[in-house]
Enzyme design. Sequence first.
Site, PDB file in Angstrom:
ATOM      1  N   CYS A   2      32.770  47.357  56.506  1.00 14.54           N
ATOM      2  CA  CYS A   2      31.488  47.575  57.166  1.00 14.54           C
ATOM      3  C   CYS A   2      30.901  48.937  56.831  1.00 14.54           C
ATOM      4  CB  CYS A   2      31.679  47.501  58.670  1.00 14.54           C
ATOM      5  SG  CYS A   2      32.629  46.081  59.195  1.00 14.54           S
ATOM      6  N   ARG A  27      28.906  48.278  49.759  1.00 11.58           N
ATOM      7  CA  ARG A  27      30.206  47.973  50.349  1.00 11.58           C
ATOM      8  C   ARG A  27      30.354  46.469  50.611  1.00 11.58           C
ATOM      9  NH1 ARG A  27      32.146  52.961  53.035  1.00 11.58           N
ATOM     10  NH2 ARG A  27      33.420  51.763  54.468  1.00 11.58           N
ATOM     11  N   TRP A  75      31.108  43.268  57.709  1.00  5.67           N
ATOM     12  CA  TRP A  75      31.885  42.388  56.839  1.00  5.67           C
ATOM     13  C   TRP A  75      32.846  41.684  57.784  1.00  5.67           C
ATOM     14  CZ3 TRP A  75      32.116  40.526  52.028  1.00  5.67           C
ATOM     15  CH2 TRP A  75      33.327  40.035  51.551  1.00  5.67           C
ATOM     16  N   ASN A 101      34.109  49.496  62.632  1.00  2.36           N
ATOM     17  CA  ASN A 101      34.707  49.034  61.373  1.00  2.36           C
ATOM     18  C   ASN A 101      36.205  49.017  61.584  1.00  2.36           C
ATOM     19  OD1 ASN A 101      35.331  48.476  58.702  1.00  2.36           O
ATOM     20  ND2 ASN A 101      35.275  50.632  58.112  1.00  2.36           N
ATOM     21  N   GLY A 102      36.886  47.987  61.132  1.00  2.00           N
ATOM     22  CA  GLY A 102      38.346  47.948  61.261  1.00  2.00           C
ATOM     23  C   GLY A 102      38.802  46.762  62.090  1.00  2.00           C
ATOM     24  N   GLU A 484      49.289  39.421  34.663  1.00  2.00           N
ATOM     25  CA  GLU A 484      48.138  40.098  35.280  1.00  2.00           C
ATOM     26  C   GLU A 484      47.757  41.354  34.481  1.00  2.00           C
ATOM     27  OE1 GLU A 484      45.850  39.563  37.193  1.00  2.00           O
ATOM     28  OE2 GLU A 484      45.190  41.419  38.129  1.00  2.00           O
ATOM     29  N   LYS A 488      44.023  41.772  32.849  1.00  2.00           N
ATOM     30  CA  LYS A 488      43.148  42.920  33.144  1.00  2.00           C
ATOM     31  C   LYS A 488      42.684  43.587  31.838  1.00  2.00           C
ATOM     32  CE  LYS A 488      42.369  42.835  37.257  1.00  2.00           C
ATOM     33  NZ  LYS A 488      42.629  41.470  37.241  1.00  2.00           N
ATOM     34  N   GLU A 491      40.129  41.335  29.924  1.00  2.00           N
ATOM     35  CA  GLU A 491      38.782  41.210  30.490  1.00  2.00           C
ATOM     36  C   GLU A 491      38.012  42.528  30.482  1.00  2.00           C
ATOM     37  OE1 GLU A 491      40.450  40.758  35.081  1.00  2.00           O
ATOM     38  OE2 GLU A 491      38.603  39.783  34.522  1.00  2.00           O
ATOM     39  N   HIS A 507      62.108  32.719  21.755  1.00  2.00           N
ATOM     40  CA  HIS A 507      61.642  31.360  21.461  1.00  2.00           C
ATOM     41  C   HIS A 507      60.295  31.360  20.735  1.00  2.00           C
ATOM     42  CE1 HIS A 507      64.980  29.768  23.753  1.00  2.00           C
ATOM     43  NE2 HIS A 507      64.647  30.565  24.755  1.00  2.00           N
ATOM     44  N   LYS A 609      31.558  37.615  38.945  1.00  2.00           N
ATOM     45  CA  LYS A 609      32.481  37.852  40.062  1.00  2.00           C
ATOM     46  C   LYS A 609      32.855  36.548  40.747  1.00  2.00           C
ATOM     47  CE  LYS A 609      34.904  40.357  42.833  1.00  2.00           C
ATOM     48  NZ  LYS A 609      36.218  40.685  42.272  1.00  2.00           N
TER      49      LYS A 609
END
Length: 614
Positions: A2, A27, A75, A101-102, A484, A488, A491, A507, A609
């Site tokens: 938030c 945000r 949020w 917020n939280g 991963e 990263k 991309e 192999h 996104k």
Amino acid sequence: MCGIVGYVGSRPAVDVIMGGLRRLEYRGYDSGGVALVTANGIASAKKAGKLVNLDGVLQENPLPASTTGVGHTRWATHGAPNDINAHPHLDASERIAVVHNGIIENFAVLRDELEDAGYDFVSETDSETVAHLLHRELQNRPDVTEAFRAVCRRLEGAFTLVVVDAQTPGRVLGARRNSPLVVGRGEGENFLGSDVAAFIEYTHTAIELGQDQVVEITADAVVVTDFDGQPVSTKEYTVDWDVSAAEKGGYDWFMLKEIHEQPQAIADTLLGRIGTDGRLQLDEMRLSDGELREVDKIIVIACGTSYYAGMVAKYAIEHWTRIPCEVELASEFRYRDPILDHTTLVVSISQSGETMDTLMAIRYAREQRARVLSICNTNGSTIPRESDAVIYTHAGPEIAVASTKGFLSQVVACYLLALYFAQVKGAKYGDEIQLILDELARIPQAVQQVLDNADQIHKLADRLSSNRSIMFLGRHVGYPVALEGALKLKELAYVHAEGFAAGELKHGPIAVIEDGVPVFVVVPPRARDQLQEKIVSNIQEVRARGARTIALVEEGDDTVVPYSDDVIRLPRVPTLLQPLVATVPLQLFACELATQLGHDVDQPRNLAKSVTVE
Ligand code: F6R
């Protein structure tokens, strides 16, 4: 997460607040609101959706003139993103307005207590609790700042709170615990903000509030105390960022900011998961213990980075619960005629909650009578709405296209799910579950330790920036970490990168190793003795063929040092939790390499996104 703005001074507060909220838009949020202290009490407006909706409301029904007020972009965490759950929240007498917020961890207990005392709640939020608590406290303590401190002492969890009181015009109060709050100091005016972007247009002089502190601002003064009212010393600093840097918290990229937010994202995802009886509780589980006991197979479905979180989850789910678990790409799932029935739990993982491949897969699963539980970071998005149960990660909005804090918080949510199953099925004793939760609680600090070592990774990226092909090896939970790391890099840096299970080297993949090819190796903790030894042999194998080896290895393990060109130290954590620390250097590496190559890290070419097409 938030956005919060508080203002007191001589300008029209609504303009300052709306301007601040606009600068905090980056945000991410799903609703907005503002409350002003006027001659006739609190005047407020709030609206779901983008700020343009709130602008519309304010144009239709302008609020009375005021020079004191608070604003918020929300949020959603507790309760859907709608008008009612939007902040500010007012007490029943409309004397107090609160933005938050939280996550208030003990809000259920407080809410019960307030309802027993006759308070009615209008929203589903944990935040509204604060407005009623403050109203009640004011019956015993007439000074609003004192009453506010008393309220703060009762709250558990993470919170930034900003409050105005209609009966104390010209004063705005703020408090923080485990969630940021910054004071902006002006001439004849002062500001509060969730970060400096809230007030950077008016002042570059700021004070960062410490943990468990309360601030009272008037037009001419800033007074900071602890929650008991003891004065604390503060230090002013000058913000030398421009507005666009301020939005990124001073980082060059949203991605970098989000990487650095990971300790908080993990801590927030763990918050509020233990009930008053000491047992694990998952808010939106919505499936009864009986239904969960019937589950005899789990299939995790997801795409991209979220799929790798699912691969990590499999190890924890099977080890802790003994329930068979498959992991599958959402885009493949429904085309292979999977065997599903009501005893199958399909777990979807999606940061955005809108990925079309994943959405179509869960729709298919539900048609086949499987139950669907979704792990998601976006409250109110389509996937959780169409699922039987949800576990929300509390990473806050992820702006950069490449997922970072989304991934780590998904892995944490998967661990929580596995432990919850272990609790429900009796596969682990309560104290065993508690031990793992204690280890998880230490992870934010461990991730911070890795972040503090970012310089070493940056130098490494500098040395490897001319390489056009980079490999990643791992075993066990280190295997998805290797995948991963490679994703990263692909991309962001547009470099050919591949991740392999180290046992697969012989192999086939070993054929591509040649002189100077960098190979990152995720070394399992020594607790996994056999695996650790095997990967040491793998490092020797690639080194013998000319590879440049970079070992990610736990502190104190020197067995790989003779065969490694670079050693990146990881804090010692249990084997199953190692992905939470081992992924971070690879994120930093990809981000830095892409930066050095001059690419747009936040918006890599050809990527979006939210992938809302199949
Ligand atoms: C990679 C990345 C993507 C997403 C994938 C799934 O950095 O961000 O691979 O992980 O598109 O997205 P969600 O989790 O929103 O379903």
